[in-house]
Design a protein around this motif. Sequence first.
Motif, short mmCIF file in Angstrom:
data_model
loop_
_atom_site.label_atom_id
_atom_site.label_comp_id
_atom_site.label_asym_id
_atom_site.label_seq_id
_atom_site.Cartn_x
_atom_site.Cartn_y
_atom_site.Cartn_z
N ALA A 75 -3.40 -44.90 -15.41
CA ALA A 75 -4.26 -44.12 -16.30
C ALA A 75 -3.43 -43.29 -17.29
CB ALA A 75 -5.17 -43.21 -15.49
N LEU A 76 -2.33 -42.71 -16.81
CA LEU A 76 -1.47 -41.94 -17.71
C LEU A 76 -0.91 -42.84 -18.81
CD1 LEU A 76 0.51 -39.76 -15.13
CD2 LEU A 76 -1.26 -38.97 -16.73
N TYR A 77 -0.57 -44.05 -18.45
CA TYR A 77 -0.06 -44.99 -19.45
C TYR A 77 -1.17 -45.41 -20.41
CZ TYR A 77 2.09 -49.12 -21.54
OH TYR A 77 2.58 -50.03 -22.44
N ARG A 78 -2.31 -45.77 -19.86
CA ARG A 78 -3.40 -46.30 -20.68
C ARG A 78 -3.87 -45.29 -21.72
NH1 ARG A 78 -6.86 -46.94 -16.85
NH2 ARG A 78 -5.91 -48.93 -16.25
N TYR A 79 -3.99 -44.05 -21.34
CA TYR A 79 -4.56 -43.05 -22.23
C TYR A 79 -3.51 -42.19 -22.93
CZ TYR A 79 -8.76 -44.40 -19.73
OH TYR A 79 -9.78 -45.14 -19.18
#
Length: 246
Positions: free
Chosen positions: A114-118
């Motif tokens: 999630a940290l990567y995606r957003y």
Amino acid sequence: MTQTEAQPPQPPQSSPPSQPPAAPHPAGEELPGEEARARLAPLTAEVAADPGRVATLFPAVARRVARGPGDPGDPDGLLSWRLEDRARVAVLAAAARAWCERGEPHRVAEETAALYRYGDADEKRAVLRALDVLDRPGGPGGIGEAGLPLVTDALRSNDPRLIAAALGPYAARRLDAAAWRHGVLKCLFTGVPLAAVAGLADRADAELARMAADYVRERQAAGRDVPPDAERLLALPSPGGPQKED
């Protein structure tokens, strides 16, 4: 979250061969300056107590702890970790350790993705740097092969910062042979120095040499300069022949 920059920085067209630097330890004491270390300490303590806070604190690290190149000669962090990379990895590692201690290792993979995606490009780079730390023996744990889709996504981009970070020690251990070779060739296409590729001498094989030779012939046929790093690939020994396809 800040928005990803529209135009990533452009690296030099070619870079002299050099050896990749060792990745720094992710702990806060690696940050230069007592003030930066003092600012990081409460953030790592906060996520250790409540690892879910990493979603809020990880993006804020550059503003609250430190921002800038770890090496003034490498402002975009292609070969070295920027200060915010070090601090963000420390925060994510503290959260991962807390989740694993609570018996929730699956949260590490979920929240890292999630940290990567957003995240913006700088946050994505820090996540990619963190994969090795999360995967090391004796490290926080919880990531395993779940980080591979993030590496694959970064290698599909044309952002030199992400490509360089994606080809760190985690990819050297985990990425299958075909994907790893194409990642190395992507460095030649985008001007990322091969010094950014972890494990290059160990994983180079006859197939990579063949691909590099094809690239060199195409450049020469088009009357274009051949990057020094392409010559370096051709000069690498490939003991054991081609890698086994995973």
